[in-house]
Enzyme design. Structure first.
Site, mmCIF file in Angstrom:
data_model
loop_
_atom_site.group_PDB
_atom_site.id
_atom_site.type_symbol
_atom_site.label_atom_id
_atom_site.label_comp_id
_atom_site.label_asym_id
_atom_site.label_seq_id
_atom_site.Cartn_x
_atom_site.Cartn_y
_atom_site.Cartn_z
ATOM 1 N N TRP A 10 0.745 -1.242 0.172
ATOM 2 C CA TRP A 10 0.092 0.025 -0.221
ATOM 3 C C TRP A 10 0.270 1.519 -0.218
ATOM 4 O O TRP A 10 -0.304 1.861 -0.308
ATOM 5 C CB TRP A 10 -0.803 -0.142 1.428
ATOM 6 C CG TRP A 10 -2.314 -1.574 0.975
ATOM 7 C CD1 TRP A 10 -2.139 -2.277 0.077
ATOM 8 C CD2 TRP A 10 -2.983 -1.490 1.831
ATOM 9 N NE1 TRP A 10 -3.217 -2.847 0.617
ATOM 10 C CE2 TRP A 10 -3.976 -2.302 1.500
ATOM 11 C CE3 TRP A 10 -2.992 -0.879 3.365
ATOM 12 C CZ2 TRP A 10 -4.692 -3.391 2.274
ATOM 13 C CZ3 TRP A 10 -5.019 -1.156 4.078
ATOM 14 C CH2 TRP A 10 -5.335 -2.731 3.898
ATOM 15 N N HIS A 97 12.750 -2.512 -0.723
ATOM 16 C CA HIS A 97 12.418 -2.113 -1.937
ATOM 17 C C HIS A 97 13.465 -0.649 -3.045
ATOM 18 O O HIS A 97 13.066 0.077 -1.707
ATOM 19 C CB HIS A 97 10.900 -1.590 -1.879
ATOM 20 C CG HIS A 97 9.669 -1.294 -2.697
ATOM 21 N ND1 HIS A 97 9.736 -0.093 -3.117
ATOM 22 C CD2 HIS A 97 8.580 -2.046 -3.354
ATOM 23 C CE1 HIS A 97 8.683 0.167 -4.348
ATOM 24 N NE2 HIS A 97 8.571 -1.088 -4.110
ATOM 25 N N GLU A 99 11.565 2.223 -3.908
ATOM 26 C CA GLU A 99 11.832 3.173 -3.279
ATOM 27 C C GLU A 99 12.278 3.872 -2.424
ATOM 28 O O GLU A 99 12.828 4.355 -1.828
ATOM 29 C CB GLU A 99 10.178 2.965 -3.494
ATOM 30 C CG GLU A 99 8.988 4.001 -4.585
ATOM 31 C CD GLU A 99 7.980 2.556 -4.220
ATOM 32 O OE1 GLU A 99 7.504 2.635 -3.468
ATOM 33 O OE2 GLU A 99 7.067 3.057 -5.626
ATOM 34 N N GLU A 169 11.205 -6.251 -9.501
ATOM 35 C CA GLU A 169 10.647 -5.287 -9.453
ATOM 36 C C GLU A 169 11.146 -4.908 -10.635
ATOM 37 O O GLU A 169 12.393 -3.851 -9.919
ATOM 38 C CB GLU A 169 10.180 -4.544 -8.263
ATOM 39 C CG GLU A 169 9.045 -5.784 -7.163
ATOM 40 C CD GLU A 169 8.057 -4.683 -6.863
ATOM 41 O OE1 GLU A 169 7.092 -4.717 -6.574
ATOM 42 O OE2 GLU A 169 8.090 -4.080 -5.839
ATOM 43 N N SER A 215 3.283 -2.327 -12.144
ATOM 44 C CA SER A 215 2.103 -1.859 -12.732
ATOM 45 C C SER A 215 1.875 -3.430 -13.045
ATOM 46 O O SER A 215 0.867 -3.621 -14.284
ATOM 47 C CB SER A 215 2.658 -1.631 -14.490
ATOM 48 O OG SER A 215 2.667 -0.506 -14.077
ATOM 49 N N GLY A 236 0.969 -2.841 -5.981
ATOM 50 C CA GLY A 236 0.813 -1.151 -5.698
ATOM 51 C C GLY A 236 -0.004 -0.973 -5.694
ATOM 52 O O GLY A 236 -0.596 -1.458 -5.377
ATOM 53 N N GLY A 237 -0.279 0.250 -7.234
ATOM 54 C CA GLY A 237 -1.422 0.737 -7.242
ATOM 55 C C GLY A 237 -1.956 -0.523 -7.557
ATOM 56 O O GLY A 237 -3.891 0.375 -6.205
HETATM 57 P P1 PGA Z 1 3.255 -0.831 -8.599
HETATM 58 O O1 PGA Z 1 4.009 -0.797 -7.575
HETATM 59 O O2 PGA Z 1 2.451 -1.915 -8.739
HETATM 60 O O3 PGA Z 1 1.861 0.355 -8.240
HETATM 61 O O4 PGA Z 1 3.682 -0.715 -10.162
HETATM 62 C C1 PGA Z 1 5.074 -1.924 -7.587
HETATM 63 C C2 PGA Z 1 5.783 -1.427 -6.519
HETATM 64 O O5 PGA Z 1 6.131 -1.360 -6.295
HETATM 65 O O6 PGA Z 1 5.531 -2.848 -5.030
#
Ligand code: PGA
Length: 253
Positions: A10, A97, A99, A169, A215, A236-237
């Site tokens: 999330w 991750h 990020e 990822e 995605s 994610g999204g």
């Molecule tokens: P996303 O993110 O599905 O929004 O591309 C995936 C993630 O970062 O785990």
């Protein structure tokens, strides 16, 4: 047979009230689903309420966290220990991750320490690896991922590694709407399994679940999951909408 895992990340979305609403709605939509493990990873501030909600409704949704600090306790302002997560019955912890690596600046050593700390507390790390677009275009995707695996799992035994979940990822596919093709995902996931086999033996490698993330949506989940080395998804999204996430978890239907 590896049980597919569909995990929702999330990220920094949903306060504790919104999180409870989302997980309730999701739980309803997942009623009767068999043969897939579903996990959600809310922000730290929502973990306690989501844990209570899951318990009260005897949900089969498994709780995960998005990060952890690799020390049992101490003067680490703002951080959360493995024990604190375990006390909330957290089962999975996302580690490394992109990020956190790219925005917060976490290095391989810290990621390795986090993975280890999660394991030692009896939880399961979801170790994220993946390359940037530039690295892919320069033909360095596999060497980047290999380096991330080598450093994160340097201190692991085969027994320990059998509990692990890895998420491939590609950074260029996260939140961009650009999904890797099922063939791209399969190629890297199979490379990762090959590395695991070399390092830990074929038995261990065959048991480790390797997810794809970037995605993932209801309309591409089935074709990704049909690949032999794609054992689930880190979403994610699309995990922020109960209907979309449930449709991904129901990829077989
Ligand atoms: P996303 O993110 O599905 O929004 O591309 C995936 C993630 O970062 O785990």
């Amino acid at each position: 047979m590896r049980l597919p895992l569909v995990a929702g990340n999330w990220k920094m979305h949903k306060d504790h009230r919104e999180a409870v609403d989302l997980v309730r709605e999701l739980d309803g939509l997942l009623a009767g689903l068999e043969g897939v493990e579903v996990a959600v990873c809310p922000p730290f501030t929502a973990l306690s309420d989501v844990a209570r909600t899951l318990k009260e409704s005897r949900s089969r949704i498994v709780l995960g966290a998005q990060d952890v600090y690799p020390a049992p306790e101490g003067a680490y302002t703002g951080e959360i220990s493995p024990r604190m997560l375990k006390a909330l019955e957290v089962h999975y912890v996302i580690v490394g991750h992109s990020e956190r690596r790219e925005i917060i600046g976490e290095g391989d050593q810290l990621v390795a320490a986090k993975a280890r700390a999660v394991l030692e507390e009896g939880m399961v790390p979801i170790l994220c690896v993946g390359e940037t677009l530039e690295e892919r275009e320069e033909g360095k995707a596999e060497s980047k991922v290999r380096g991330q695996l080598e450093s994160a799992l340097a201190a692991w035994s085969s027994d320990e590694a059998s509990a692990l979940v890895i998420a491939y990822e590609p950074i260029w596919a996260i939140g961009t709407g650009k999904t890797a093709t099922p063939e791209d995902a399969q190629e890297m996931n199979s490379f990762i399994r090959g590395w695991l086999a070399e390092r830990f033996g074929q038995d261990t490698a065959s048991g480790v679940r390797i997810l794809y993330g970037g995605s993932v949506k209801p309309d591409n989940a089935a074709e990704l999951m049909a690949m032999p080395d794609v054992d689930g998804a880190l979403v994610g999204g699309a995990s922020l909408k109960a209907a979309d996430f449930a449709a991904i978890a129901r990829f077989r239907e």
